[in-house]
Structures are given as structure tokens and as C-alpha cells.
Design a protein around this motif. Structure first.
Motif, PDB file in Angstrom:
ATOM      1  N   TYR A 170      45.531  35.045  34.430  1.00 63.85           N
ATOM      2  CA  TYR A 170      45.895  35.367  33.050  1.00 63.85           C
ATOM      3  C   TYR A 170      46.592  36.714  32.887  1.00 63.85           C
ATOM      4  O   TYR A 170      47.075  37.008  31.788  1.00 63.85           O
ATOM      5  CB  TYR A 170      44.646  35.342  32.170  1.00 63.85           C
ATOM      6  CG  TYR A 170      43.931  34.025  32.196  1.00 63.85           C
ATOM      7  CD1 TYR A 170      44.420  32.933  31.490  1.00 63.85           C
ATOM      8  CD2 TYR A 170      42.775  33.856  32.953  1.00 63.85           C
ATOM      9  CE1 TYR A 170      43.777  31.707  31.534  1.00 63.85           C
ATOM     10  CE2 TYR A 170      42.119  32.641  32.990  1.00 63.85           C
ATOM     11  CZ  TYR A 170      42.622  31.571  32.284  1.00 63.85           C
ATOM     12  OH  TYR A 170      41.985  30.352  32.333  1.00 63.85           O
ATOM     13  N   PHE A 224      50.249  36.344  31.785  1.00 65.89           N
ATOM     14  CA  PHE A 224      50.342  35.823  30.415  1.00 65.89           C
ATOM     15  C   PHE A 224      49.994  36.901  29.399  1.00 65.89           C
ATOM     16  O   PHE A 224      50.681  37.063  28.378  1.00 65.89           O
ATOM     17  CB  PHE A 224      49.419  34.622  30.272  1.00 65.89           C
ATOM     18  CG  PHE A 224      49.282  34.109  28.868  1.00 65.89           C
ATOM     19  CD1 PHE A 224      50.347  33.489  28.230  1.00 65.89           C
ATOM     20  CD2 PHE A 224      48.084  34.244  28.177  1.00 65.89           C
ATOM     21  CE1 PHE A 224      50.226  33.021  26.934  1.00 65.89           C
ATOM     22  CE2 PHE A 224      47.953  33.773  26.887  1.00 65.89           C
ATOM     23  CZ  PHE A 224      49.023  33.158  26.262  1.00 65.89           C
ATOM     24  N   ASP A 249      52.776  39.431  29.165  1.00 62.76           N
ATOM     25  CA  ASP A 249      53.905  38.861  28.429  1.00 62.76           C
ATOM     26  C   ASP A 249      53.637  38.868  26.925  1.00 62.76           C
ATOM     27  O   ASP A 249      54.534  39.184  26.132  1.00 62.76           O
ATOM     28  CB  ASP A 249      54.158  37.431  28.913  1.00 62.76           C
ATOM     29  CG  ASP A 249      55.332  36.779  28.198  1.00 62.76           C
ATOM     30  OD1 ASP A 249      56.474  37.245  28.393  1.00 62.76           O
ATOM     31  OD2 ASP A 249      55.111  35.803  27.444  1.00 62.76           O
ATOM     32  N   CYS A 250      52.404  38.517  26.529  1.00 65.00           N
ATOM     33  CA  CYS A 250      52.057  38.543  25.099  1.00 65.00           C
ATOM     34  C   CYS A 250      52.136  39.963  24.550  1.00 65.00           C
ATOM     35  O   CYS A 250      52.646  40.186  23.440  1.00 65.00           O
ATOM     36  CB  CYS A 250      50.654  37.974  24.893  1.00 65.00           C
ATOM     37  SG  CYS A 250      50.527  36.189  25.182  1.00 65.00           S
ATOM     38  N   ALA A 274      47.174  29.554  31.849  1.00 68.18           N
ATOM     39  CA  ALA A 274      47.534  30.696  31.016  1.00 68.18           C
ATOM     40  C   ALA A 274      48.825  30.367  30.275  1.00 68.18           C
ATOM     41  O   ALA A 274      49.922  30.512  30.818  1.00 68.18           O
ATOM     42  CB  ALA A 274      47.700  31.940  31.871  1.00 68.18           C
ATOM     43  N   GLY A 275      48.698  29.914  29.067  1.00 64.54           N
ATOM     44  CA  GLY A 275      49.871  29.574  28.267  1.00 64.54           C
ATOM     45  C   GLY A 275      49.449  29.039  26.917  1.00 64.54           C
ATOM     46  O   GLY A 275      48.349  28.494  26.754  1.00 64.54           O
ATOM     47  N   TRP A 276      50.335  29.192  25.944  1.00 64.64           N
ATOM     48  CA  TRP A 276      50.019  28.730  24.592  1.00 64.64           C
ATOM     49  C   TRP A 276      49.890  27.212  24.537  1.00 64.64           C
ATOM     50  O   TRP A 276      49.178  26.675  23.691  1.00 64.64           O
ATOM     51  CB  TRP A 276      51.079  29.211  23.615  1.00 64.64           C
ATOM     52  CG  TRP A 276      51.028  30.685  23.378  1.00 64.64           C
ATOM     53  CD1 TRP A 276      51.923  31.625  23.779  1.00 64.64           C
ATOM     54  CD2 TRP A 276      49.978  31.401  22.705  1.00 64.64           C
ATOM     55  NE1 TRP A 276      51.518  32.881  23.403  1.00 64.64           N
ATOM     56  CE2 TRP A 276      50.326  32.777  22.733  1.00 64.64           C
ATOM     57  CE3 TRP A 276      48.786  31.024  22.081  1.00 64.64           C
ATOM     58  CZ2 TRP A 276      49.526  33.753  22.167  1.00 64.64           C
ATOM     59  CZ3 TRP A 276      47.983  32.002  21.512  1.00 64.64           C
ATOM     60  CH2 TRP A 276      48.363  33.343  21.559  1.00 64.64           C
ATOM     61  N   ASN A 317      56.624  24.638  27.891  1.00 64.25           N
ATOM     62  CA  ASN A 317      56.612  25.612  26.801  1.00 64.25           C
ATOM     63  C   ASN A 317      56.567  24.852  25.477  1.00 64.25           C
ATOM     64  O   ASN A 317      56.706  23.626  25.424  1.00 64.25           O
ATOM     65  CB  ASN A 317      57.836  26.532  26.860  1.00 64.25           C
ATOM     66  CG  ASN A 317      59.133  25.755  26.994  1.00 64.25           C
ATOM     67  OD1 ASN A 317      59.454  24.906  26.160  1.00 64.25           O
ATOM     68  ND2 ASN A 317      59.875  26.023  28.071  1.00 64.25           N
TER      69      ASN A 317
END
Length: 524
Positions: free
Chosen positions: A106, A109, A112-113, A335-337, A397
Motif C-alpha cells: 500500500y 498507493f 500517490d493519493c 491497493a487501489g480505489w 482504473n
């Protein structure tokens, strides 16, 4: 070295079985000697994925054994005997287990956030993801909590290392508990003919699921999702077929791996916990999570949902706990939306399902839904919801997911490619002119999308997947029978005919096993 690879099937596994039987016959204490052998085999197996990852695994094993030994000590009275209470020690142990998972899985991620929030161009990519870290971290946490609750006691470091790193489950589950496997690992014995036969059946079924079905149908799912990721809009029918292809690919890929893991364990005399129970036949989302990835669902229930309060504090709190549990479960997958949204969708659907069941309990609606037509309706509705949720799970994505969803809703720029293709002529008239009643191929090409699903093979694969999912017994029922003691129409028999059928299935899978693929859940 995958379970489905030639190196494993023709080298590692035969040598392991031969060494197993020789050790069982030669050792004065077979159980202890076989335990050491299984530990050595497991470490060699994991080392094939990277020596650095093996060092990390061994370090975590040693750390957790030390924590478990400290947690198992009798409670000291008086001050100054221990700086940390048992509860504080458990919290520290859990944090030390979660930190490597957070770092490798994570950190990129989260950076990046943070970069998006701050409007900067920060970027960070950890040095690879240790294979199986999500699974063996959950295994270790369950063991530490069991020691803290005094449900189990630590044994030697070697025994703990074997329980954690056994090659049958270290890479991608099932998420085993020490109470399930510890006694079995302490009573290892030589090979038995029936265990070998049943284990080979599970191995063959899993290999067939993975190679013949998941990898084959997955090519069509990849084509649709990869095209959408590049900005190429699929048609409505292509989007639906692509989502169905991935829905079946994921099931046969992961359940195929689990069948192979269970089969390998059974060959060595180990009975691993069930992980799939025909999940696409579920009559609701609650029922689905009792059937899909059973060991993960049980872990989330025991170590997240119940500690949060479960259903003990009213309905609203129950629904909030369900939502939060599935949100974390989604984040566990990646780890991603997209994974977080997938978890949120399942948390919402679980809450709605529980609310509906509470409202209809004891009513006419409940009795109608319990009958065959009502159950069929529930199965179709549940599967449709699951299929829709897998879209965001698979998409790389959110933009790709929205492209697929928009196309599925019929709102994309290419609703029906045959009518919009440049060579379609003047609208419907040109489309009809291309039909040749004497040529089934031209009829299929005109009526069905031909960019990603040309020919009859993808539709045959989808049909076979559907028949297996909804009409055939699952692997556990085939090998062990139904839970009520009955035997399905297709069940294991110690007969030459059954052995020949499994040999043919294995040969067919081995022909295609040379394709470069990986199990989908390895990335989680």
C-alpha cells in the motif's frame, strides 16, 4: 513454480512424493522426520519465487514465534514484571505483522493519493510484492490471536515455521487456522493409496479448471478490458460478454488453485479447509459470502466484524460493521480505489440483504422465495449483482470501469457494432444484405460482435462454464460427497474408468499448460 507448471508437476511433486515415502519407511519417528521434510520442501518451493522474499518470510516466522511465546506466558501479578500487558503485546505483534504488508502493498498507493491531494508529482514503487504476503500475514494474525485467547499454545520454532510456510497454502491460501492444521502436521504418516487417488482427482480437477477454462476464457475478458483501458469502446453485448468471461475466469482460476492445493495436501494426508461451495448458486449476497473464499470470509467475520460489535448493538450498527468489514476486505485484495469500491459495494449489498431478510422473516414473501421459482429468481439476481461488481474489481482504473459500465448500460458510442461498422452499407438494409442463410458463420458474424468474440469457441466456453457452475457438483462434493451424506451423480470412485477419465483430463490440461499464465489471486 506454479502448481500448473511442468517443473512442479514433473519434477517437484514426483520427487517430493518419493522422498516422502522413503522417509516414512526409513525414519524411526516418521511424524517428526516427515515434518522436517515437509518444511524443507516448503522452503525450497518458496525460494523459487525469490530468496529475498524467503528471508522476509523466515524473519516474520521467527518474530511471530517470539511474540507467541511471550503471549503464552502466565499472567504476572504485580508491577514491574512486564513492561507491556498481554493486550499491549498483542497490539505490538499485530502492528509488526501489518507494517510489511502496508509497506509492500500500500505504500505506493498512499504516496500517490498524498501526491494528488498536495498537487505534486511524488511517486514511489516498493521493491516487488512478496508472494503470498496477504495470506500468510492473515494466517499469522489468526495464530497470535488464538495464542492470546489461550485457544492454542506455541510449539517449537520448526513446527510454527511448517504451519506458516507449508507449500500447499503459503502462496494463495486457503487461510488456515492452527486448530485445523496443527494436529494434522503433528501426525504425518506415509502415503496412502486412497489419499493419493482422491488427491490426484482434486489436482486434476483444479488443473482442468485453471488451464482449460480460466486461461481460455480469460483471453476474451482481457481483450475487452484491455481495449476499454486504451479508450476503445466495446459494444453493449461485448461489454456484457467480457464481464461474464471475467466472472467465470476468476472463479475457475481461484477455485482451480484451491482444488490443487487441497489435492496436494490430501496426497500427504492433510485435509485442508473448504474454500468454495458453489458460490454462483447463492440465493443472496449473505449466502454468497458463505460460499465464496470461505476462509477469508471466516477470517473477516472473526477478526473484524465480531470485534467491531457484530450484530449485538442494533441493526444500524450491524450494517455499519458489515460495510466497514467489507471495505477493509476490498482493500486487502489490492491497493487501489477499484478494490475499495468493490468492497464498499459488497458491504452495501450485505446490509441490504440482511435488512430484506429481517423485513420478510416469517412472511408470505419469505415462503414464496423459498420455492423453486423464487430461488431461481434469487440466484439470477444475486449472480447479476456479483457480475456487475466484478467489473470494477477487474478494471485497472475507475475510468476503465466506467467505460465498461456505460457500454453495459447501452449508453456507449458503439451499441451495436454490426449496424455501425463502415462496411454495413445503408443501415439496416446493408446489414440484412450481408446475411447468408446458407452460412452459419456469416449469420454469427452479423448478429454477434466480432472484434473480441469471433467464432464459436468463446460462446462454447461460456456455455461450458455455465453448465459446470450451475448443473454440476463442485469439487468437494465430487471427492467427498455432499454434506448430507449423499453422493452426487458425478462422484469419485476407486475404479479404472474414473482413473482413465482423470488421466484424459490431466493430459488435455497439460497440452495447454505451457501457456504463460499466473493465478489471479497471486497479485492479491
Amino acid at each position: 513454480m506454479l502448481f500448473s507448471s511442468y517443473s512442479f508437476l514433473f519434477c517437484f511433486l514426483p520427487l517430493a512424493l518419493a522422498a516422502w515415502q522413503l522417509t516414512a519407511r526409513a525414519a524411526a519417528q516418521p511424524a517428526q522426520a516427515l515434518g522436517w521434510l515437509l518444511l524443507a520442501l516448503s522452503l525450497v518451493f518458496y525460494a523459487f519465487w525469490g530468496l529475498g522474499f524467503l528471508v522476509l518470510l523466515l524473519g516474520l516466522i521467527a518474530m511471530n514465534h517470539a511474540f507467541g511465546t511471550a503471549l503464552a506466558e502466565p499472567q504476572q501479578e504485580g508491577a514491574g514484571k512486564r513492561r507491556l500487558s498481554r493486550k499491549g503485546l498483542l497490539v505490538l505483534a499485530l502492528a509488526c505483522n501489518l507494517l510489511p504488508l502496508l509497506w509492500f502493498k500500500y505504500a505506493g498507493f498512499l504516496v500517490d493519493c498524498a501526491a494528488r491531494l498536495c498537487g505534486t508529482d511524488w511517486s514511489f514503487t516498493p521493491q516487488g510484492l512478496p508472494l503470498g504476503i496477504s495470506f500468510y500475514t492473515f494466517i499469522q494474525i489468526a495464530w497470535l490471536v488464538a495464542v492470546y485467547r489461550r485457544e492454542t499454545a506455541p510449539e517449537g520454532l520448526a513446527a510454527h515455521a511448517l504451519f506458516t510456510s507449508c507449500f500447499a497454502w503459503v502462496i494463495s491460501g486457503p487461510i488456515v487456522r492452527y486448530g485445523q492444521m496443527g494436529p494434522q502436521l503433528g501426525a504425518l504418516a506415509g502415503l496412502r493409496a486412497e489419499n493419493l487417488a482422491r488427491g490426484f482427482t482434486l489436482l486434476a480437477l483444479g488443473l482442468g479448471k485453471k488451464v482449460l477454462l480460466a486461461d481460455s476464457i480469460g483471453a476474451y475478458a482481457d481483450a475487452v478490458f484491455n481495449a476499454a483501458a486504451r479508450g476503445i469502446w466495446p459494444s453493449t453485448l461485448e461489454a456484457w460478454l467480457g464481464s461474464l468471461a471475467y466472472t467465470f475466469q476468476l472463479y475457475f482460476d481461484f477455485s482451480g488453485y484451491t482444488d490443487m492445493a487441497l489435492g496436494l495436501g490430501l496426497m500427504l494426508g492433510l485435509r485442508l479447509p473448504e474454500n468454495f461451495a458453489s458460490p454462483y448458486r447463492a440465493t443472496g449476497i449473505v449466502d454468497f459470502w458463505r460460499r465464496w473464499h470461505i476462509t477469508l470470509g471466516a477470517w473477516l467475520r472473526d477478526f473484524l466484524y465480531i470485534p467491531l460489535g457484530g450484530n449485538r448493538r442494533g441493526r444500524l450498527r450491524q450494517y455499519a460493521n458489515l460495510f466497514l468489514t467489507m471495505l477493509i476486505g476490498g482493500a486487502w485484495h489490492g491497493a487501489g480505489w477499484t478494490f475499495i469500491i468493490w468492497g464498499a459495494l459488497h458491504g452495501f449489498m450485505l446490509s441490504v440483504n440482511h435488512f430484506f431478510r429481517a423485513c420478510t422473516r416469517g412472511t408470505l414473501a419469505e415462503r414464496l422465495l423459498a420455492r423453486a421459482p423464487g430461488r431461481l429468481f434469487c440466484v439470477v439476481l444475486t449472480f447479476s449483482c456479483i457480475n456487475l461488481c466484478w467489473v470494477v474489481f477487474r478494471a485497472p482504473n475507475l475510468d476503465t470501469a466506467m467505460t465498461i459500465y456505460t457500454a453495459m448500460a447501452g449508453a456507449g458510442p458503439e451499441v451495436w457494432p454490426p449496424l455501425m461498422a463502415p462496411d454495413a452499407g445503408a443501415g439496416l438494409e446493408g446489414f440484412l444484405a450481408r446475411l447468408d442463410p446458407a452460412s452459419p458463420e456469416s449469420l454469427m458474424a452479423a448478429l454477434l460482435p466480432n472484434r473480441f468474440f469471433s467464432g464459436w469457441l468463446p460462446f462454447a466456453l461460456l456455455a461450458v462454464c455455465g453448465v459446470i457452475v450451475w448443473c454440476c457438483p463442485n469439487s468437494q462434493e465430487v471427492v467427498y460427497g455432499r454434506k448430507d451424506g449423499g453422493a452426487p451423480f458425478l462422484h469419485w470412485r476407486p475404479s479404472p474408468g474414473w482413473a482413465a477419465a482423470m488421466a484424459v483430463l490431466t493430459f488435455a490440461a497439460l497440452v495447454l499448460a505451457s501457456r504463460e499464465t499466473v493465478f489471479l489471486y497471486f497479485q492479491f
